[in-house]
Design an enzyme around this catalytic site. Structure first.
Site, PDB file in Angstrom:
ATOM      1  N   ASP A  70      -8.598   1.340   0.595  1.00  0.00           N
ATOM      2  CA  ASP A  70      -7.732   0.659  -0.364  1.00  0.00           C
ATOM      3  C   ASP A  70      -7.632  -0.851  -0.138  1.00  0.00           C
ATOM      4  O   ASP A  70      -6.734  -1.497  -0.666  1.00  0.00           O
ATOM      5  CB  ASP A  70      -6.328   1.298  -0.382  1.00  0.00           C
ATOM      6  N   GLY A 101      -4.537   3.075  11.732  1.00  0.00           N
ATOM      7  CA  GLY A 101      -5.155   4.404  11.779  1.00  0.00           C
ATOM      8  C   GLY A 101      -6.643   4.274  12.047  1.00  0.00           C
ATOM      9  O   GLY A 101      -7.312   3.463  11.422  1.00  0.00           O
ATOM     10  N   THR A 125     -10.604   1.410   6.962  1.00  0.00           N
ATOM     11  CA  THR A 125      -9.549   2.363   6.620  1.00  0.00           C
ATOM     12  C   THR A 125     -10.174   3.507   5.834  1.00  0.00           C
ATOM     13  O   THR A 125     -10.945   3.252   4.894  1.00  0.00           O
ATOM     14  CB  THR A 125      -8.418   1.727   5.774  1.00  0.00           C
TER      15      THR A 125
HETATM   16  O1  F6P Z   1      -5.399   5.337   8.033  1.00  0.00           O
HETATM   17  C1  F6P Z   1      -4.588   5.408   6.900  1.00  0.00           C
HETATM   18  C2  F6P Z   1      -3.879   6.703   6.892  1.00  0.00           C
HETATM   19  O2  F6P Z   1      -4.911   7.613   7.011  1.00  0.00           O
HETATM   20  C3  F6P Z   1      -3.015   7.045   5.680  1.00  0.00           C
HETATM   21  O3  F6P Z   1      -3.668   7.681   4.633  1.00  0.00           O
HETATM   22  C4  F6P Z   1      -1.984   7.967   6.287  1.00  0.00           C
HETATM   23  O4  F6P Z   1      -0.819   7.999   5.510  1.00  0.00           O
HETATM   24  C5  F6P Z   1      -1.763   7.341   7.601  1.00  0.00           C
HETATM   25  O5  F6P Z   1      -3.009   6.802   7.994  1.00  0.00           O
HETATM   26  C6  F6P Z   1      -1.201   8.273   8.652  1.00  0.00           C
HETATM   27  O6  F6P Z   1      -1.419   7.743   9.911  1.00  0.00           O
HETATM   28  P1  F6P Z   1      -0.489   7.870  11.190  1.00  0.00           P
HETATM   29  O7  F6P Z   1       0.072   9.241  11.203  1.00  0.00           O
HETATM   30  O8  F6P Z   1      -1.447   7.601  12.300  1.00  0.00           O
HETATM   31  O9  F6P Z   1       0.568   6.825  11.088  1.00  0.00           O
END
Ligand code: F6P
Length: 345
Positions: free
Chosen positions: A131, A13, A127
């Site tokens: 975490d 992400g 991130t």
């Molecule tokens: O980057 C981490 C995060 O923001 C998590 O909190 C969330 O669950 C996830 O990414 C969702 O990302 P995607 O929809 O891009 O898989």
């Protein structure tokens, strides 16, 4: 070891601040006459051998821009037949001496596994969930926190006017960093995070307690990974898992709203911040952190510090073992902060 060429990729992400790290890697490498090759779309880039040269010109002006100029993906080469071998072959033919990976536990987990195949890797923590263990902050967290705080400031004025319960759902799969610190910065009345299963009836009781004190509105912040004691399983959008085994979270805010509306006089309304938290320009803290991480990563490479992650501890950037980071992640929020937030109900 004389480093001549660094490979760079951004996976998982995205978040604001990644481009500042890319720029810093390129600038620091340029001073040592090291070439930087930027791989496209996370681990898909080295798998397919898709890369381009990054230099001062191609990275000029990217400092504040959100997202990543390299693109990202959740590609997991260890889930692809012959994936790691293809990456090793492509890195060798591109004469990459060191690969710098910017991302969260999934991206850095792949980097660490490649180190077992003698690939020289260095990780940079990124991130919005914050975490990753052994670093005080990861790139993107501060910018996402600013977005949450801004949303809460806006929700406050309308909640107050309409005497309403307003619920804000924020990201945070395993940990409540965004929820708790966002809620604290934005003055939320009730904060529900993954670390502590909540009870809908206790939330209802808290809202009524506020009413008794003359507070006819309540703002609730809830992390996507928070789960009510009343439900056996977490609320998910899609049960199907991604290449790293994660379900798609989302919807707990709506579920809480529906549950509360059975008892409330005025219906609770729900706002889901979702990808707004990952977008936009980076805040100054993230720009500086990313710049320091990018510079440090190149310096670690020069010093032969491989299979490490750049980490912020106190005010210092230090190398930590990727193995230790991954073993201790996800880093949950500490109790002192939970106790602090509980004072402001
Ligand atoms: O980057 C981490 C995060 O923001 C998590 O909190 C969330 O669950 C996830 O990414 C969702 O990302 P995607 O929809 O891009 O898989």
């Amino acid at each position: 070891m004389q480093i001549k060429r660094i490979g760079l990729l951004t996976g998982g992400g995205d978040s604001p601040g990644i481009n500042a790290a890319i720029r810093a890697v390129v600038r620091r490498a340029w001073k040592e006459k090291i070439e930087v090759l930027g791989y496209a779309n996370g681990w898909a880039g080295p798998l397919e051998g898709r890369a381009r040269v990054l230099d001062r010109d191609s990275t000029s002006g990217i400092l504040p821009i959100g997202g990543t100029i390299l693109g990202s993906s959740r590609t997991n080469p260890f889930k692809i037949d012959g994936g790691p071998q293809k990456i090793i072959t492509n890195l060798r033919s591109a004469q990459i001496d060191v690969l710098i990976a910017i991302g969260g536990d999934d991206t850095l987990g792949v980097a660490h596994r490649l180190a077992e195949y003698d690939v020289n890797v260095i990780g940079i923590p990124q991130t919005i969930d914050n975490d990753l263990a052994l670093t005080d902050y990861s790139i993107g967290f501060a910018s996402a926190l600013a977005t949450i705080t801004d949303a809460l400031d806006k929700l406050h004025t309308t909640a107050h006017s309409h005497h309403r319960v307003l619920i804000l759902e924020v990201m945070g799969r395993d940990s409540g960093w965004l929820g708790l610190l966002g809620g604290l910065a934005g003055g939320a009345d009730i904060i529900l995070i993954p670390e502590i299963p909540f009870s809908v009836s206790a939330v209802y009781h808290q809202i009524n307690e506020r009413k008794r004190r003359g507070r006819h509105f309540s703002i609730i912040v809830i992390s996507e990974g928070a789960s009510p004691q009343e439900l056996a399983e977490p609320v998910v959008q899609e049960k199907e898992v991604d290449p790293f085994g994660h379900v798609k979270l989302g919807g707990i805010g709506d579920a809480l709203g529906r549950a509360l509306n059975k008892f409330l006089d005025l219906p609770a309304r729900v706002t889901t911040l979702a990808y707004l938290q990952r977008g936009g320009i980076s805040d100054p803290f993230d720009r500086i952190l990313a710049t320091r991480f990018g510079v440090a990563a190149v310096e670690f490479a020069g010093d032969g510090l491989f299979d490490k992650m750049t980490a912020l501890q106190g005010n210092d950037i230090i190398p930590v073992n990727l193995a230790d980071v991954l073993a201790a992640s996800p880093q949950l929020i500490d109790n002192k902060l939970i106790e602090l937030a509980a004072l402001f109900d």
